[in-house]
Scaffold this motif. Structure first.
Motif, short mmCIF file in Angstrom:
data_model
loop_
_atom_site.label_atom_id
_atom_site.label_comp_id
_atom_site.label_asym_id
_atom_site.label_seq_id
_atom_site.Cartn_x
_atom_site.Cartn_y
_atom_site.Cartn_z
N ALA A 25 0.84 -1.20 0.00
CA ALA A 25 0.00 0.00 0.00
C ALA A 25 0.87 1.25 0.00
O ALA A 25 0.62 2.21 -0.76
N LEU A 26 1.90 1.25 0.83
CA LEU A 26 2.79 2.41 0.91
C LEU A 26 3.57 2.60 -0.39
O LEU A 26 3.68 3.73 -0.90
N VAL A 27 4.10 1.52 -0.92
CA VAL A 27 4.87 1.61 -2.17
C VAL A 27 3.99 2.13 -3.30
O VAL A 27 4.38 3.04 -4.05
N THR A 28 2.80 1.58 -3.43
CA THR A 28 1.89 1.98 -4.50
C THR A 28 1.44 3.43 -4.34
O THR A 28 1.33 4.17 -5.32
N ALA A 29 1.19 3.84 -3.11
CA ALA A 29 0.78 5.22 -2.86
C ALA A 29 1.87 6.20 -3.26
O ALA A 29 1.61 7.22 -3.93
N PHE A 30 3.12 5.92 -2.88
CA PHE A 30 4.21 6.82 -3.22
C PHE A 30 4.48 6.85 -4.73
O PHE A 30 4.75 7.91 -5.31
N VAL A 31 4.41 5.68 -5.37
CA VAL A 31 4.60 5.64 -6.82
C VAL A 31 3.49 6.40 -7.53
O VAL A 31 3.72 7.11 -8.51
N THR A 32 2.27 6.29 -7.02
CA THR A 32 1.14 7.02 -7.61
C THR A 32 1.35 8.52 -7.50
O THR A 32 1.11 9.26 -8.47
N LEU A 33 1.79 8.98 -6.35
CA LEU A 33 2.08 10.41 -6.19
C LEU A 33 3.14 10.86 -7.19
O LEU A 33 3.02 11.94 -7.79
N TYR A 34 4.16 10.06 -7.36
CA TYR A 34 5.23 10.41 -8.30
C TYR A 34 4.72 10.46 -9.73
O TYR A 34 5.00 11.41 -10.48
N LEU A 35 3.94 9.44 -10.12
CA LEU A 35 3.42 9.41 -11.49
C LEU A 35 2.44 10.55 -11.75
O LEU A 35 2.38 11.09 -12.86
N LEU A 36 1.69 10.94 -10.73
CA LEU A 36 0.78 12.08 -10.90
C LEU A 36 1.55 13.36 -11.19
O LEU A 36 1.04 14.27 -11.86
N LYS A 37 2.77 13.44 -10.68
CA LYS A 37 3.58 14.64 -10.90
C LYS A 37 4.27 14.64 -12.26
O LYS A 37 4.40 15.69 -12.89
N VAL A 38 4.75 13.47 -12.68
CA VAL A 38 5.60 13.44 -13.87
C VAL A 38 4.94 12.83 -15.10
O VAL A 38 5.25 13.21 -16.23
N LYS A 39 4.04 11.87 -14.92
CA LYS A 39 3.40 11.21 -16.07
C LYS A 39 2.04 10.68 -15.67
O LYS A 39 1.83 9.47 -15.55
N PRO A 40 1.08 11.58 -15.46
CA PRO A 40 -0.23 11.16 -14.95
C PRO A 40 -1.01 10.26 -15.89
O PRO A 40 -1.86 9.49 -15.44
N ASP A 41 -0.73 10.33 -17.18
CA ASP A 41 -1.47 9.50 -18.13
C ASP A 41 -1.20 8.01 -17.92
O ASP A 41 -2.00 7.17 -18.35
N MET A 42 -0.09 7.65 -17.26
CA MET A 42 0.23 6.25 -17.02
C MET A 42 -0.79 5.59 -16.10
O MET A 42 -1.00 4.37 -16.16
N ILE A 43 -1.44 6.38 -15.25
CA ILE A 43 -2.42 5.82 -14.33
C ILE A 43 -3.82 6.39 -14.58
O ILE A 43 -4.68 6.36 -13.71
N GLY A 44 -4.00 6.95 -15.75
CA GLY A 44 -5.33 7.40 -16.14
C GLY A 44 -5.67 8.81 -15.70
O GLY A 44 -6.78 9.27 -15.95
N ALA A 45 -4.75 9.53 -15.06
CA ALA A 45 -5.00 10.90 -14.63
C ALA A 45 -4.80 11.84 -15.82
O ALA A 45 -3.95 11.61 -16.68
N SER A 46 -5.56 12.92 -15.86
CA SER A 46 -5.55 13.77 -17.05
C SER A 46 -4.74 15.05 -16.90
O SER A 46 -4.45 15.72 -17.87
N THR A 47 -4.37 15.43 -15.66
CA THR A 47 -3.65 16.66 -15.47
C THR A 47 -2.45 16.43 -14.55
O THR A 47 -2.43 15.53 -13.74
N VAL A 48 -1.43 17.25 -14.72
CA VAL A 48 -0.22 17.17 -13.91
C VAL A 48 -0.38 18.09 -12.70
O VAL A 48 -0.86 19.20 -12.82
N ILE A 49 0.04 17.63 -11.51
CA ILE A 49 -0.08 18.44 -10.30
C ILE A 49 0.71 19.73 -10.47
O ILE A 49 1.85 19.73 -10.95
#
Length: 208
Positions: free
Chosen positions: A180-204
């Protein structure tokens, strides 16, 4: 351990698991385009390495699964990625077995894929903290579902092993928290640098 060895499961359990694994693999390959291959291959390598490292825990052992994270990034394409990792582990290290490959594939891929599908719409629309929390929750639940599937399959094949299910579930609780912790931190990182990898449409931090 999530890798079930050959000779443990009954023929009906093997048959159902093999058919389900083949179906998931077929669906994943159908969704796999040329542009998806490098990303899928990278996550197959990550899964291969992470799940090859087993840590003893009481009477059993556990290893990272990363099914929640891989399911979040790849969706159904997680099936071919995890299949390649499992096949290489069986051939090179003797982890699991070839006859149980379909069952192991379902156990490790399906929970992460389905739970990721459930939270992905909220990650796309939500704020970073909520998105990371949901991703972490889906990863933790995928670990527990995997452990439950393994326990039920073994119990159905050999009822004498049924008492071991509770021991297995307890052993996987720390792993669920770690994933859970690993996935949460990776998700935060991907939201900042490549949100499309996890289906997010905008960059923080950017303006739409």
């Amino acid at each position: 351990m999530a890798h079930i060895p050959d000779g443990v499961l009954s023929l009906p359990v093997l048959a159902v698991g093999t058919l389900a694994g083949a179906g998931g693999l077929w669906l994943g390959v159908r969704k796999l385009g040329d542009r998806d291959i490098p990303q899928t291959a990278l996550l197959a390598a990550v899964f291969f390495i992470a799940s090859s490292l087993a840590f003893p825990l009481g009477p059993t052992s556990v290893h990272l699964l990363l099914g929640g994270l891989i399911g979040l990034v790849l969706g159904w394409k997680a099936f071919p990625a995890i299949f390649v990792g499992l096949l290489l582990q069986a051939l090179l290290f003797g982890f699991g077995g070839l006859t149980v490959l379909g069952v192991d594939l379902v156990n490790m891929a399906l929970p992460g894929v389905l739970l990721a599908m459930a939270v992905r719409p909220f990650i796309r629309a939500g704020n970073p903290v909520r998105s990371a929390s949901l991703a972490g929750l889906s990863a933790a639940l995928s670990v527990l579902v995997t452990a439950g599937l393994v326990g039920v399959e073994i119990a159905l094949s050999e009822p004498a092993f049924a008492p071991a299910i509770s021991v297995m579930a307890v052993a996987y609780l720390p792993l669920a928290i770690i994933e859970a912790l690993v996935t949460a931190f990776v998700t935060l990182y991907l939201l900042k640098v490549k949100p499309d990898m996890i289906g997010a449409s905008t960059v923080i931090g950017t303006t739409p």
